[in-house]
Scaffold this motif. Structure first.
Motif, mmCIF file in Angstrom:
data_model
loop_
_atom_site.group_PDB
_atom_site.id
_atom_site.type_symbol
_atom_site.label_atom_id
_atom_site.label_comp_id
_atom_site.label_asym_id
_atom_site.label_seq_id
_atom_site.Cartn_x
_atom_site.Cartn_y
_atom_site.Cartn_z
ATOM 1 N N ALA A 80 11.873 7.773 14.772
ATOM 2 C CA ALA A 80 11.332 6.766 13.856
ATOM 3 C C ALA A 80 10.329 7.394 12.895
ATOM 4 C CB ALA A 80 10.673 5.639 14.652
ATOM 5 N N GLU A 81 9.466 8.269 13.411
ATOM 6 C CA GLU A 81 8.480 8.935 12.561
ATOM 7 C C GLU A 81 9.158 9.852 11.547
ATOM 8 O OE1 GLU A 81 6.005 10.847 15.401
ATOM 9 O OE2 GLU A 81 4.745 9.078 15.771
ATOM 10 N N ALA A 82 10.248 10.530 11.971
ATOM 11 C CA ALA A 82 10.972 11.420 11.057
ATOM 12 C C ALA A 82 11.610 10.619 9.921
ATOM 13 C CB ALA A 82 12.038 12.200 11.825
ATOM 14 N N LEU A 83 12.145 9.447 10.235
ATOM 15 C CA LEU A 83 12.760 8.618 9.199
ATOM 16 C C LEU A 83 11.710 8.048 8.251
ATOM 17 C CD1 LEU A 83 15.469 6.782 11.334
ATOM 18 C CD2 LEU A 83 15.858 8.480 9.551
ATOM 19 N N GLN A 84 10.534 7.709 8.789
ATOM 20 C CA GLN A 84 9.457 7.242 7.914
ATOM 21 C C GLN A 84 9.003 8.362 6.980
ATOM 22 O OE1 GLN A 84 6.246 5.194 10.054
ATOM 23 N NE2 GLN A 84 7.741 4.516 11.583
ATOM 24 N N GLU A 85 8.933 9.582 7.508
ATOM 25 C CA GLU A 85 8.554 10.730 6.674
ATOM 26 C C GLU A 85 9.608 10.991 5.606
ATOM 27 O OE1 GLU A 85 6.171 13.468 5.121
ATOM 28 O OE2 GLU A 85 5.669 12.125 6.795
ATOM 29 N N MET A 86 10.868 10.801 5.969
ATOM 30 C CA MET A 86 11.950 10.928 4.991
ATOM 31 C C MET A 86 11.784 9.892 3.883
ATOM 32 S SD MET A 86 16.026 10.605 5.784
ATOM 33 C CE MET A 86 17.245 10.509 4.473
ATOM 34 N N GLY A 87 11.390 8.664 4.272
ATOM 35 C CA GLY A 87 11.138 7.619 3.277
ATOM 36 C C GLY A 87 9.997 7.983 2.346
ATOM 37 N N ALA A 109 15.961 -1.358 -3.362
ATOM 38 C CA ALA A 109 15.027 -2.467 -3.566
ATOM 39 C C ALA A 109 13.748 -2.259 -2.763
ATOM 40 C CB ALA A 109 15.694 -3.784 -3.175
ATOM 41 N N ALA A 110 13.869 -1.676 -1.587
ATOM 42 C CA ALA A 110 12.691 -1.422 -0.754
ATOM 43 C C ALA A 110 11.753 -0.415 -1.423
ATOM 44 C CB ALA A 110 13.120 -0.911 0.621
ATOM 45 N N PHE A 111 12.306 0.587 -2.083
ATOM 46 C CA PHE A 111 11.459 1.565 -2.771
ATOM 47 C C PHE A 111 10.831 0.962 -4.037
ATOM 48 C CE2 PHE A 111 13.922 4.702 -0.283
ATOM 49 C CZ PHE A 111 12.860 5.392 0.260
ATOM 50 N N GLU A 112 11.551 0.079 -4.696
ATOM 51 C CA GLU A 112 10.959 -0.617 -5.840
ATOM 52 C C GLU A 112 9.785 -1.484 -5.396
ATOM 53 O OE1 GLU A 112 14.068 -2.737 -7.748
ATOM 54 O OE2 GLU A 112 15.127 -0.931 -8.435
ATOM 55 N N GLU A 113 9.934 -2.097 -4.221
ATOM 56 C CA GLU A 113 8.829 -2.896 -3.668
ATOM 57 C C GLU A 113 7.650 -1.993 -3.313
ATOM 58 O OE1 GLU A 113 6.526 -6.013 -2.328
ATOM 59 O OE2 GLU A 113 8.358 -6.015 -3.539
ATOM 60 N N LEU A 123 1.373 -0.598 2.560
ATOM 61 C CA LEU A 123 2.347 0.452 2.258
ATOM 62 C C LEU A 123 2.794 1.157 3.541
ATOM 63 C CD1 LEU A 123 3.791 1.745 -0.134
ATOM 64 C CD2 LEU A 123 1.915 3.393 -0.291
ATOM 65 N N ARG A 124 1.856 1.356 4.457
ATOM 66 C CA ARG A 124 2.204 1.989 5.735
ATOM 67 C C ARG A 124 3.184 1.120 6.531
ATOM 68 N NH1 ARG A 124 -2.478 3.013 7.096
ATOM 69 N NH2 ARG A 124 -2.941 1.194 8.398
ATOM 70 N N ARG A 125 2.917 -0.183 6.552
ATOM 71 C CA ARG A 125 3.849 -1.091 7.240
ATOM 72 C C ARG A 125 5.208 -1.101 6.544
ATOM 73 N NH1 ARG A 125 -0.893 -4.282 7.437
ATOM 74 N NH2 ARG A 125 -0.199 -5.446 5.604
ATOM 75 N N HIS A 126 5.187 -0.995 5.222
ATOM 76 C CA HIS A 126 6.444 -1.020 4.463
ATOM 77 C C HIS A 126 7.275 0.225 4.751
ATOM 78 C CE1 HIS A 126 9.011 -2.653 1.366
ATOM 79 N NE2 HIS A 126 9.029 -1.487 0.734
ATOM 80 N N PHE A 127 6.620 1.359 4.971
ATOM 81 C CA PHE A 127 7.362 2.571 5.299
ATOM 82 C C PHE A 127 8.029 2.459 6.664
ATOM 83 C CE2 PHE A 127 4.876 5.015 2.017
ATOM 84 C CZ PHE A 127 5.994 5.359 1.273
ATOM 85 N N ARG A 128 7.442 1.701 7.584
ATOM 86 C CA ARG A 128 8.102 1.451 8.861
ATOM 87 C C ARG A 128 9.392 0.661 8.628
ATOM 88 N NH1 ARG A 128 2.712 0.809 11.197
ATOM 89 N NH2 ARG A 128 2.842 -1.460 11.010
ATOM 90 N N TYR A 129 9.326 -0.284 7.713
ATOM 91 C CA TYR A 129 10.513 -1.052 7.355
ATOM 92 C C TYR A 129 11.568 -0.152 6.706
ATOM 93 C CZ TYR A 129 13.427 -4.092 4.419
ATOM 94 O OH TYR A 129 14.485 -4.696 3.788
ATOM 95 N N ILE A 130 11.141 0.729 5.813
ATOM 96 C CA ILE A 130 12.067 1.664 5.179
ATOM 97 C C ILE A 130 12.694 2.581 6.227
ATOM 98 C CG2 ILE A 130 12.178 3.685 3.654
ATOM 99 C CD1 ILE A 130 10.219 2.270 1.796
ATOM 100 N N GLY A 131 11.893 3.017 7.216
ATOM 101 C CA GLY A 131 12.420 3.849 8.295
ATOM 102 C C GLY A 131 13.506 3.126 9.077
ATOM 103 N N ARG A 132 13.313 1.844 9.331
ATOM 104 C CA ARG A 132 14.336 1.066 10.050
ATOM 105 C C ARG A 132 15.619 0.958 9.208
ATOM 106 N NH1 ARG A 132 9.822 -2.145 11.460
ATOM 107 N NH2 ARG A 132 10.364 -3.714 9.876
#
Length: 236
Positions: A80-87, A109-113, A123-132
């Protein structure tokens, strides 16, 4: 087979030779106690020995299951942390580069948000969403494109470093450096190159420490950058 049935088919010697040391020591003490059903002889009560050994095996199995669960949770957290870092890496790209990535509409759309968010916690919470999202969607092609971008950036960095070193050598009025450059890139114009070098040397001599590069130096840099990029060195 249940743990009890497995143990019932083993001899004491087999158990001692195959059972892990950390468990064997505890188990062997249990089944080596004198048994009231055998006149005080040790290790002769098969029923008691089997029962106690089975309990220990079940306990050990449960401990392994707990370890597997801990390992699984740790692995999931790392992924999960690796995917968030990728985001975050995608987010850090210039928008014009990011738009060229093969992003699913939901991910784009998530990156535009994310671009609109200003609060660090949000923004930190949003990156968790992007990771998912990255975990749920096929991200292999995105990883491949990011690797290409990284390789290109590293190549450009090396090219810029080489160009800076070349300019520094030329500004020391190193005749051999300019001749070597003309041999490597034969489409460079000798007269124009020498004129740009002389202008840059003259302009740099009047600069004080901490001053930005002179206009003449910038012109030399632009000429070399354009010409060297568009001219391949001769083979061999």
């Amino acid at each position: 087979d249940t743990p009890t049935q497995i143990v019932s088919g083993l001899s004491n010697d087999s158990v001692r030779s195959n059972w892990p040391n950390s468990v064997e020591n505890r188990t062997w003490e249990a089944i080596s106690e004198p048994c009231p059903h055998s006149g005080g002889r040790r290790n002769s009560c098969r029923k008691t020995g089997r029962k106690r050994l089975s309990i220990t095996m079940i306990q050990h199995s449960n401990e392994l299951d707990d370890d597997d669960r801990v390992i699984s949770k740790s692995q999931i957290k790392r992924e999960a942390e690796a995917l968030q870092e990728m985001g975050r890496s995608i987010y850090a790209l210039p928008k014009r580069v990011r738009r060229k990535l093969p992003l699913e509409p939901q991910l784009a759309a998530a990156f535009e948000e994310a671009d609109r968010l200003k609060n660090p916690d949000a923004l930190r919470r949003h990156f968790r969403y992007i990771g998912r999202l990255l975990r749920e969607l096929d991200n292999g092609h995105i990883k491949a494109e990011l690797a290409k971008i990284k390789t290109t950036a590293q190549t450009n960095q090396l090219a810029q470093a080489d160009l800076n070193a070349t300019i520094e050598t030329l500004l020391r009025n190193d005749r051999g450096a300019s001749e070597s450059l003309l041999e490597t890139f034969p489409l460079l114009d000798r007269q124009r190159l020498n004129q740009l070098i002389r202008n840059a040397i003259s302009a740099e001599a009047s600069l004080t420490d901490g001053s930005p590069p002179s206009l003449a130096r910038q012109r030399l840099r632009k000429y070399l950058s354009t010409s060297m990029r568009n001219t391949r060195p001769p083979a061999g």
